[in-house]
Each structure stands twice: as structure tokens, then as C-alpha cells.
Design an enzyme around this catalytic site. Structure first.
Site, short mmCIF file in Angstrom:
data_model
loop_
_atom_site.label_atom_id
_atom_site.label_comp_id
_atom_site.label_asym_id
_atom_site.label_seq_id
_atom_site.Cartn_x
_atom_site.Cartn_y
_atom_site.Cartn_z
N LYS A 128 -51.60 116.77 4.17
CA LYS A 128 -51.14 116.19 2.66
C LYS A 128 -52.20 115.02 2.39
O LYS A 128 -52.28 114.22 3.05
CB LYS A 128 -49.99 115.56 3.10
CG LYS A 128 -49.45 115.21 1.67
CD LYS A 128 -47.96 114.64 2.10
CE LYS A 128 -47.57 113.55 0.85
NZ LYS A 128 -46.70 112.60 1.25
N GLY A 185 -40.69 105.24 -1.83
CA GLY A 185 -39.56 104.44 -1.01
C GLY A 185 -38.60 103.82 -1.79
O GLY A 185 -37.69 102.94 -1.21
N ALA A 188 -41.58 111.89 -2.92
CA ALA A 188 -41.32 110.50 -3.31
C ALA A 188 -40.30 110.27 -4.10
O ALA A 188 -40.37 110.86 -5.32
CB ALA A 188 -42.89 109.87 -3.71
N GLY A 189 -39.47 109.36 -4.03
CA GLY A 189 -38.53 108.51 -4.68
C GLY A 189 -37.14 109.26 -4.91
O GLY A 189 -36.42 108.65 -5.24
N THR A 200 -37.55 108.24 3.21
CA THR A 200 -36.77 106.90 2.80
C THR A 200 -35.47 107.14 2.80
O THR A 200 -34.43 106.28 3.33
CB THR A 200 -37.35 106.07 1.80
OG1 THR A 200 -38.77 105.89 1.82
CG2 THR A 200 -36.79 104.78 1.54
#
Lengths: 268, 268, 268, 268
Positions: free
Chosen positions: C105, C166, C192-193, C215
Site C-alpha cells: 500500500k 483517523g 481513511a475517515g 481507527t
């Protein structure tokens, strides 16, 4: 739906409450300012109507408060503090007695945490006061069935909340406010929750008749400047509504400038 | 962050592009109007800057077009039609040659469906043109890393899109536009996608420096009225930003009027 | 657009990365768990791919970490810590040397506050590593032009962010993620997010190929339960996408039960 | 607020309606399917409760309809077609007479365009039927004051609408549904408007007790698959609620992988 080319061209775009005509679509709350800011706020807001909690009137004396409010402004006493229709009616009577006139904003609140209006008691109070000749402006939780009952009860307008009072959260009830605007033949005045000029502007674009704000201005860093910002946003949204908003594209894009072939003629 | 009490009190709230100072925070696109509407639109918009696709200038003759644009308005030729940095540079040169001045809005677009700007080619064109003395205003897809590269390349401002051009969808990129406003020390001018005055107002409340609109006005029912509505909304949002927006409550509510104890003194 | 009745009926609904076929559409990040939670999380998530920061591998020793990861799970080392393409390439080489396999990645981040990926350096690293035979999964800021460049550079999929890493903010980039899904012929994996199962579900309904989360699970009250909740939400969203979502009505309503005439037959 | 570690660990996470305990948090509407799809839908949905308009029961004969509904499923007749409390009560009586049992979903609707429930008539019908021993599940327009009145009237749960019925618009009333969840001590079952599994999942994450859906499934391309997708989304949202959602960051970002210092040890 009162979009009308005359309203654009003649610049005479007014609305009516109880037979009285108003130009300004901004109703100012007064409950959170110190008295010496009221005058500046009303002037910057261009408000023709200002709310007043009766208690404040009693405490300061009506004469005193009127010193702070520019001439020609209509006082709108509210029934703040009423938990039932009966209490609201009594407060309205008191307001008339101390010289506040015939306008009354009916607020009946029994929920002490979110301060959401009690629609049923509001209908009852509206019916009683309308029969007594008051110009009744009921504050309500936006609900189409209730709005129809308020029309039948003799309300002069409908004042649905945007979100819980004092939160500055904006129009959390957008879907249902739009239904009221589309279905009810009285002025729709959005009251409570509007926290930014852009939100007031959007409500007017949707076709609301007027906006009431208080906390958004009282909690701003500079109160008279924020009052002026709201005034402009409300007028802007009204203009946009009258002008007719452009279509929204769901997918793709649409060039603003003539793109195609641009480089061919000069491409050598 | 340029919130400043002087900006409120002195009423001198200007911003600067390439050493030139502007009062109006509304940049008008011209690509979608007929020429006879341009004058009315510019006047109602109070615009000091108006974009112009070079092709239009060529077709009509610059002299002819200038007849339609009020004196004192800065022309902003764009590089519409460019698919690479090289093409954008060539169009900018042509614009300067036909007398459009030193301002140039760099647009480099190779995506024909969504018309999204090519950030890398935009950086290259910006760097070349800034070195040649142009006041370069790059149209870009909002991306913090790219905005930083544009600053280093000599851009006079950053023009991130709100949503795909011509869609009237509003600021779909809000999260990332806010990051640009917070992190970049050049004027941030939101360009593309803003479809309603309330959206322009919100962008200004967020701290944007100025707004560019074209389609929202061109697709409105009444073009000059919508131009005026945008002008007011932009000024309103700017005022609200300078005044300082009030806090938003997450839960609960906050009474606007003095509720507690109201009925006690009169309750007998 | 790969909706296909076979995918529903045959229950064989897989996707391919670098010639490898996967059933699970949930890629699990490992960076925020303690090692003893990894196994439970992978099992509850039903993940077939798990990311691994090389530093962690170095510190603990690969052998040690592999003890915690169920057999058959593909390791996806990331280039976390790389600020340039060059650094990313070096980290990928190290990962291959310590036995992490051919998947990588690519993350290149030079913005230390919002940790937004540098799209240009990501394209460069992708091109180099793809030529060397890596299965390259590039983490990127969602931008259609960049996604096309990544396709040309040999990427095995596109991994656009939903919001800054995060934050648990959800898909702030929805408009542009949808464009990637519609226009790009590689698997689109949202990374992400994403902070809640409902957001993962929505991304899958939009047509995303898979979801990566870290996260949201690491900050949950109960990590294995949240991993399981994400697994179900992702499978649900995939099913809904394959089944075909129902239409949304803009105005009005549509009765679910036979309303009209109900009372007539029994009305006496 | 009934988050409870036992609910996670013991896997015994039930809720109660009128003394009956249920595991499934998905209530299925039947009004829009053909009879031969009902069985598949109920099975895929894992529903333990299914609504039934009495008219349908009358037309087909109860015996006939029961052939299509799996054993052990609780029938929930609704008062669809009622415009007043009186009519709702009469329909409930008829339902009991034809053998539908003691559960009744009270629907009183006099608005024929948006089909919004009449809260006041709903309260009256609820009070009468609860006194008669029915397990009353009132469908209502979400309003905290009305919900409290329904509690006092003897309701077994509160069924607020997400948006106008049949629209698939999702939870337009989110702000006020959350208030009901936080303030009311009865099960809150979101009914009407939920159009996608992700929306059902979000309602459960907010703390709703259960979800009712009908149109979303009936208008899907593949009905049993969508029923299954909803089942998973509802279970996922419930798990996420019990696990405890992670915090949302307002600004900035938070690295998932150990970023700092990564390259130092190997940087030579």
C-alpha cells in the site's frame, strides 16, 4: 406560492399580518440583549417587528423600554413562561393591558430541556386569542396537521422552529418546513435555531415569508454587525426566491465558457 | 485568518491580487450570458472583476465587448479550452496581446465529462506565467498539497472548486475548502458549483476571500435580480465572518426569553 | 459498474487484486491495536487482507507478528513514514526483503497536520513499484485525473480517502468518490475517515469495491464487536448494491398499505 | 439508554413489547409485496413481527394469508385507512375479531398528500386501545411532547417516522428522533422513510430499538436480497451501538500507523 413578477419589478414586496403590511422580513428577538444594544440591533436589522417578553416589560416598565426601541416598530409580546394554553392567554391579556397592542406570539412550553413547543396547547391558546381579536402568531413544532389546525384556529401566520431554541443549529426540520411552505396559505415565519445568515438565506430561498432570530445575534462577537448580516442575507434569499433558482445537475458538469474548438482557429 | 476589528469599524475591508486592491468579493463569470445582459449583471453584482473566455473576445472583437462592460472593471481572461500547461500559457499570451491585461485565470481541463481541473498542469502553467509577470489566479481541485505547490509557483490566489462546474450543487468539498482557508496564506476564491446565494454566504462565513459564480446566475429566472441576490449574500457572509459567528449547541436548548419564575409575581 | 445477477445468485461475488481473488471486502488496518487484539479483530472482521506498518514488523520481528495473524491472511505492508516517492520505494523494498510479499500500500504524506496523501509522489512511486512486479495499492486524495494517472501507472486498485485519516468523519468526499466509482475500471477501496458501520455500508451501496478501516475499530469501546459490526455492514451494503436500491421520491409520499376505500365495505 | 455489557457478552440482546420478548429488531411491512414474496422476505429479514393491513386480511381471508407467513411470526395488524381515533379503534376491534391477536399498530392519517400521522388522534386511539388490553404500537410524527403523552396513554413503544412514508428519503428527522431515543423510556422503533440499509444501520447506531421497513424492500431490484441486506445492517448498527462508537475528530487527523521516526533507523 406567492412568486410574482410584480414583486420583483415594483419593488413592493410586502406581506400581511392581521391586516398590517410589512416590508421587512426580519423579526428580531430581544430577549438576550442588554437594552442599550436593542436600538442598534433593530436599526441594523431593519426590523419592523421586535419581540418582547412581558416579564421584561414589567420589570423595566413599558415606558422605559420604549425609549430603546425606534419609533414605528411593532412590539410583539410573547407568552414566554406559559406552560398551558390558559397561562398563555393570561399573559396575552396582561400584555394588552400594559399597552403592548394586539399582536401576540403564542409560546407554550412544558418541556424544560429542549424547550419544544406544546402544539396542542398552542392551538387552544391561538383559538381563544384569535376570537378576542388578537393578531396571533403561534410558535410551533413543524407538523402539517397542526399547522392546518392553527389556520382553522385563526392564526395570522405559522412560526415553525428550525431546531431547538438557542442552539444555532440551523434548519434541522427542512423537509417538513418545506411542506408547510408548500401547503399552508399563511405566512410561514421560521423561528428558533437559525444560527447563521446563510441559514436564514436558505430558508428564504425555500419560500419562507420571514425569519426570526435572536440567539444567533446575541451570541455573535459583534451584535450590530451580525444584525446587519442577517438583514442582507434575508433580503438576498427573498430576491433569489423571486428570481427563480437555477436547476441543479445531478451528474456531470456544464462548461461555463465556450470550450470546444477553442484552439482550432488559432492553432497553427 | 484575517478577521480584524479594523475591517469592521473602518468599513475598509479589501483584499489584494497582484498588488491591486479590491472591495468587491464577487467575481462574475461572463461565459453564459448574452452580451446585453452582461452590463446589468455586472452592475447588480457590484463586480470589479469579470472573467472572459478569450474565444469570445476574439469572435466579437475586444473593442466590441468592452462596450458592454462598465468602466473600471478588471477583465480576467481565462485559459478555457486548454488541456495542458503549454496550451494555457499560449492562451494567456494571446490574451495579453489582444489587450486583456496581466490578470489570467488558469484553467487546464482534460476531463471532458466532469470538467475537473488538472492540478499538475495547472501548477506548471502557474509557475511559467507568474515568472512572466502575470497575476495568476489558478482554478484547482481542492487539495492542500497542490495549493501549497501553487503558492510556491507564484499564484496570486487559490481558486478551488465547490463542485463540478455548472452543476449548482454547492460546496461539496466543504471539509477540504476549510482546510485551504485555514492553512493557505493567499486569498481563497471559491469558483465553480455554487448554485444559490445561501451557499455563497456560507462560503464567506467559513472565511473564503471571495466567490466566483456564473451558471447560478445564468440559469436563474431573472438574471439581474439573481446577480443582486448573490452580491448581498456575499457581503452578508463576509460581515458574519468578521462579526464572529455564535456558538452552536450540540444538545439541549437555551431560552431566548426569561422563562423561569415569570408567572410567580402575577400568579394570584 | 459490475452489478451482475450472477454475483447475487451464485454467491460467488469476488474481486481481484494483482491476479489474486478475494471474497472479503473488508481490509483491516492494524496500526492502532495491541498485538493481542489483532487476532480477534481479524477473525471478527472476516478480513483476508491486513495492513502492516513496516516499522512494526521490524520492531517485533516478522516471525513474532505472524503468530498473531491467522493463516491465509494476506499481509499488506504500507509505506507509512514516506514523504517522497523515493522513500516509499525504499520502504517497499525493505518490506519485500523481510518477507512481506508483493503487495504494497503506497502512502506518501508530506502534510503533517491533516496527513493528506501527496498525489503526485504517489503516482511516481506506483509506477516504479508496479514495473518491479509489486501489486500496488495507492492511497490517494480522491481526484479523477490522478486516478486515471494511477491506472496508467499500473495500480492494482485505487484507495481514495473518505476524510482525513483517523477522524471518523465519514465520507466527506462523497461526490468525488462516486465519480471514481463510475469512471475508473479498477477496484475502488475507500480508505481513511470511515468512522461508523453505517458509513461503510453507504460506501458499499454507492458501488465501492471494499472498505478499509482502522481507527473506527481501534477507538470503539469493544474492538472485536465493532470489527464484527463493520463486517456485517460492508456485506449488507454490497448486497444492497447488487440487489438494486429503490427509487427516492422527491415530494409527497406513497402509501405502504391499501388506504383508499378501506372503510367503505365495513362502514355501516 | 440500555447499553449493557451483558447484552454484548451474553448475546442475549432482546427487547420487550407488551410483555413479549423479541430478538429480531427488524419489523417487516407487508403492504407492498405480492403474497408469494412475503415468505421469502420474512425469512431473509429474520423478522419476528410482520405488519398486515386488515383490508388485505379481509380480502384474502386470514387463513389464506397465514399460509404465506412462517410459523411463530407475530402478526401486527395496522389501522391503515383510519382518519380518526374512532375509526382506528373500530379497525383494531375488527382485527382482533378475525383472529389477528392483541398487537395493533395505530395509524391515523388525515393528510392525503404526505400521509403524515395525526398525533392527537393517535394519542386518543392509543389510550382507548391500551385500556382494552391491546399492545399498542403508535405510528407518530416525531414530537417529544406527543411521545410523552403516548407513554402516559399506555403505548407499548413509540414509532416515529423517519420521513414521509414510501419516499426512501432516510431519517430527515434525525435531530428529533435522537431526542426521543434519549428522553423516552419505551422502545423507539423507526418507521417510514428508511430507504437503504445504511440508513437503518445509522438509526440503530443512534440507539433506536428496532426498524420497520417496507417500501425500501418492495422497490428494490431483488426483494429477498434487499430484505437480507436490511437484516444485516440492523444487526450491525445494534452491535456498533452496544460496542460504543469511536470519537469523531473535528479538525486535523490522527495517524493510523507509527509515522514519526520511521525512516531514521534505516536512513543511511
Amino acid at each position: 406560492m406567492n412568486r410574482d413578477i410584480d414583486q420583483i419589478t415594483n419593488k413592493k414586496d410586502t406581506f400581511t399580518l392581521g391586516g398590517h403590511e410589512f416590508n421587512s422580513r426580519f423579526i428580531l428577538g430581544s430577549g438576550k440583549y442588554s437594552l442599550d444594544l436593542i436600538k442598534a440591533a433593530v436599526e441594523e436589522a431593519g426590523a419592523q417587528i421586535i419581540t418582547l417578553a412581558l416579564r421584561r416589560a414589567n420589570q423595566g416598565g413599558m415606558a422605559n423600554i420604549l425609549d430603546y426601541i425606534p419609533k414605528g416598530v411593532t412590539l410583539l409580546p410573547n407568552t414566554s413562561g406559559a406552560r398551558t394554553a390558559k397561562e398563555a392567554v393570561r399573559i396575552a391579556h396582561l400584555a394588552r393591558e400594559v399597552g403592548c397592542g394586539d399582536f401576540v406570539k403564542v409560546e407554550v412550553i412544558r418541556d424544560t430541556k429542549y424547550l419544544l413547543p406544546d402544539n396542542q396547547e398552542t392551538i387552544k391558546a391561538t383559538e381563544i386569542l384569535a376570537k378576542e381579536g388578537f393578531v396571533v402568531m403561534p410558535y410551533m413544532y413543524p407538523d402539517l396537521n397542526v399547522a392546518r389546525d392553527l389556520v382553522n384556529a385563526g392564526a395570522a401566520c405559522i412560526m415553525p422552529l428550525g431546531s431547538p431554541i438557542g442552539t444555532n443549529k440551523g434548519i434541522c426540520t427542512k423537509e417538513f418546513i418545506q411542506i408547510l411552505i408548500d401547503e399552508i396559505d399563511l405566512p410561514i415565519i421560521i423561528d428558533a435555531g437559525i444560527g447563521r445568515p446563510s441559514q436564514a438565506c436558505e430558508a428564504m430561498e425555500m419560500g419562507a415569508t420571514a425569519i426570526m432570530a435572536n440567539t444567533a445575534i446575541a451570541t455573535a462577537g459583534d451584535i450590530p454587525t451580525m444584525a446587519s448580516a442577517f438583514k442582507m442575507a434575508i433580503e438576498s434569499g427573498r430576491k433569489a426566491y423571486l428570481a427563480g433558482l437555477g436547476r441543479v445537475m445531478d451528474k456531470g458538469a456544464s462548461a461555463s465558457s465556450p470550450l470546444t474548438g477553442f484552439l482550432q482557429p488559432t492553432d497553427n
